[in-house]
Design a protein around this motif. Structure first.
Motif, mmCIF file in Angstrom:
data_model
loop_
_atom_site.group_PDB
_atom_site.id
_atom_site.type_symbol
_atom_site.label_atom_id
_atom_site.label_comp_id
_atom_site.label_asym_id
_atom_site.label_seq_id
_atom_site.Cartn_x
_atom_site.Cartn_y
_atom_site.Cartn_z
ATOM 1 N N PRO A 278 0.800 -1.240 0.000
ATOM 2 C CA PRO A 278 0.000 0.000 0.000
ATOM 3 C C PRO A 278 0.828 1.285 0.000
ATOM 4 N N THR A 279 1.890 1.351 0.789
ATOM 5 C CA THR A 279 2.682 2.589 0.847
ATOM 6 C C THR A 279 3.366 2.861 -0.499
ATOM 7 N N LYS A 280 3.892 1.822 -1.143
ATOM 8 C CA LYS A 280 4.531 2.001 -2.449
ATOM 9 C C LYS A 280 3.503 2.374 -3.515
ATOM 10 N N LYS A 281 2.317 1.805 -3.399
ATOM 11 C CA LYS A 281 1.257 2.100 -4.361
ATOM 12 C C LYS A 281 0.851 3.580 -4.260
ATOM 13 N N GLU A 282 0.728 4.080 -3.043
ATOM 14 C CA GLU A 282 0.380 5.491 -2.838
ATOM 15 C C GLU A 282 1.476 6.401 -3.384
ATOM 16 N N LEU A 283 2.733 6.034 -3.143
ATOM 17 C CA LEU A 283 3.856 6.804 -3.654
ATOM 18 C C LEU A 283 3.828 6.824 -5.184
ATOM 19 N N PHE A 284 3.565 5.670 -5.782
ATOM 20 C CA PHE A 284 3.455 5.593 -7.242
ATOM 21 C C PHE A 284 2.397 6.567 -7.749
ATOM 22 N N LYS B 265 1.161 9.273 -6.451
ATOM 23 C CA LYS B 265 1.596 10.675 -6.323
ATOM 24 C C LYS B 265 2.601 11.025 -7.406
ATOM 25 N N GLN B 266 3.583 10.144 -7.618
ATOM 26 C CA GLN B 266 4.602 10.388 -8.647
ATOM 27 C C GLN B 266 3.955 10.446 -10.031
ATOM 28 N N LYS C 206 0.804 11.242 -10.835
ATOM 29 C CA LYS C 206 0.033 12.487 -10.999
ATOM 30 C C LYS C 206 0.941 13.664 -11.283
ATOM 31 N N LYS C 207 2.070 13.706 -10.561
ATOM 32 C CA LYS C 207 3.037 14.787 -10.763
ATOM 33 C C LYS C 207 3.599 14.735 -12.188
ATOM 34 N N LYS C 208 3.942 13.534 -12.635
ATOM 35 C CA LYS C 208 4.485 13.352 -13.978
ATOM 36 C C LYS C 208 3.447 13.763 -15.041
ATOM 37 N N ALA C 209 2.185 13.407 -14.802
ATOM 38 C CA ALA C 209 1.116 13.760 -15.737
ATOM 39 C C ALA C 209 0.956 15.272 -15.852
ATOM 40 N N LYS C 210 1.041 15.971 -14.709
ATOM 41 C CA LYS C 210 0.930 17.442 -14.724
ATOM 42 C C LYS C 210 2.084 18.063 -15.495
ATOM 43 N N GLU C 211 3.305 17.504 -15.305
ATOM 44 C CA GLU C 211 4.482 18.048 -15.989
ATOM 45 C C GLU C 211 4.394 17.844 -17.498
ATOM 46 N N ASN C 212 3.701 16.795 -17.919
ATOM 47 C CA ASN C 212 3.613 16.476 -19.358
ATOM 48 C C ASN C 212 2.463 17.175 -20.064
ATOM 49 N N ARG C 213 1.700 17.978 -19.341
ATOM 50 C CA ARG C 213 0.565 18.680 -19.968
ATOM 51 C C ARG C 213 1.030 19.853 -20.775
#
Length: 168
Positions: A150-156, A158-159, A161-168
């Motif tokens: 679960p902790t790694k899944k949550e980290l994934f 977040k990462q 979503k951040k990557k998606a925002k940067e690629n917009r």
């Protein structure tokens, strides 16, 4: 048929349906899936990854620099044993992300149909067993990230979503 669908595309969460009849359309789908897999330098591709909800998988580990295409129609794991060593997995539908998966079975027996409607069985305790399990997961609407703690899944998430925002 489009190119590879990327997380969080909803098609990746759909369960595939059995192929009822292996006809020219199914053969064309298998051929197209192999083309796309090779184009993206993948080693496996399930139909959901290109927007089709049929139980179709293509795999090619390209060992010894040779193509060795495996086509699985309606694959089902009928037996399994042990745990494969910890390894990093990636996925064409989760590009650029790799993480350790700890719960893949070491040995599997998979039953499937080939393109000539012959029922076959394949047993493997090599890396191929991991690839088959990964692709069959796709047919069940599951991604390799679902195997993360679960902790790694949550980290994934977040990462990602951040990557998606940067690629917009």
């Amino acid at each position: 048929m489009g190119e590879v669908k990327v997380y969080p595309d909803s098609i990746l969460r759909k369960k595939a349906t059995d192929v009822e009849k292996i006809d020219d359309n199914i053969i064309e789908m298998l051929n197209r899936m192999a083309e796309i897999m090779y184009k993206y330098n993948g080693i496996g591709l399930a139909a959901e990854q290109i927007g089709l909800t049929k139980k179709l998988v293509v795999i090619d580990l390209r060992e010894n620099d040779k193509n060795n295409l495996i086509e699985l129609i309606n694959p089902v794991i009928v037996a399994s044993e042990g745990i494969y060593e910890e390894h990093e997995e990636g996925c064409l539908s989760v590009p650029g992300y790799y993480d350790v998966v700890k719960d893949r079975k070491k040995w599997i027996k998979v039953r499937y149909l080939d393109r000539n409607e012959n029922e076959k069985e394949l047993e493997t305790d090599q890396f191929l067993s991991v690839v088959i399990q990964h692709e069959i997961d796709h047919l069940n609407g599951k991604l390799f990230i679902d195997h993360l703690p679960p902790t790694k899944k949550e980290l994934f998430k977040k990462q990602w979503k951040k990557k998606a925002k940067e690629n917009r």
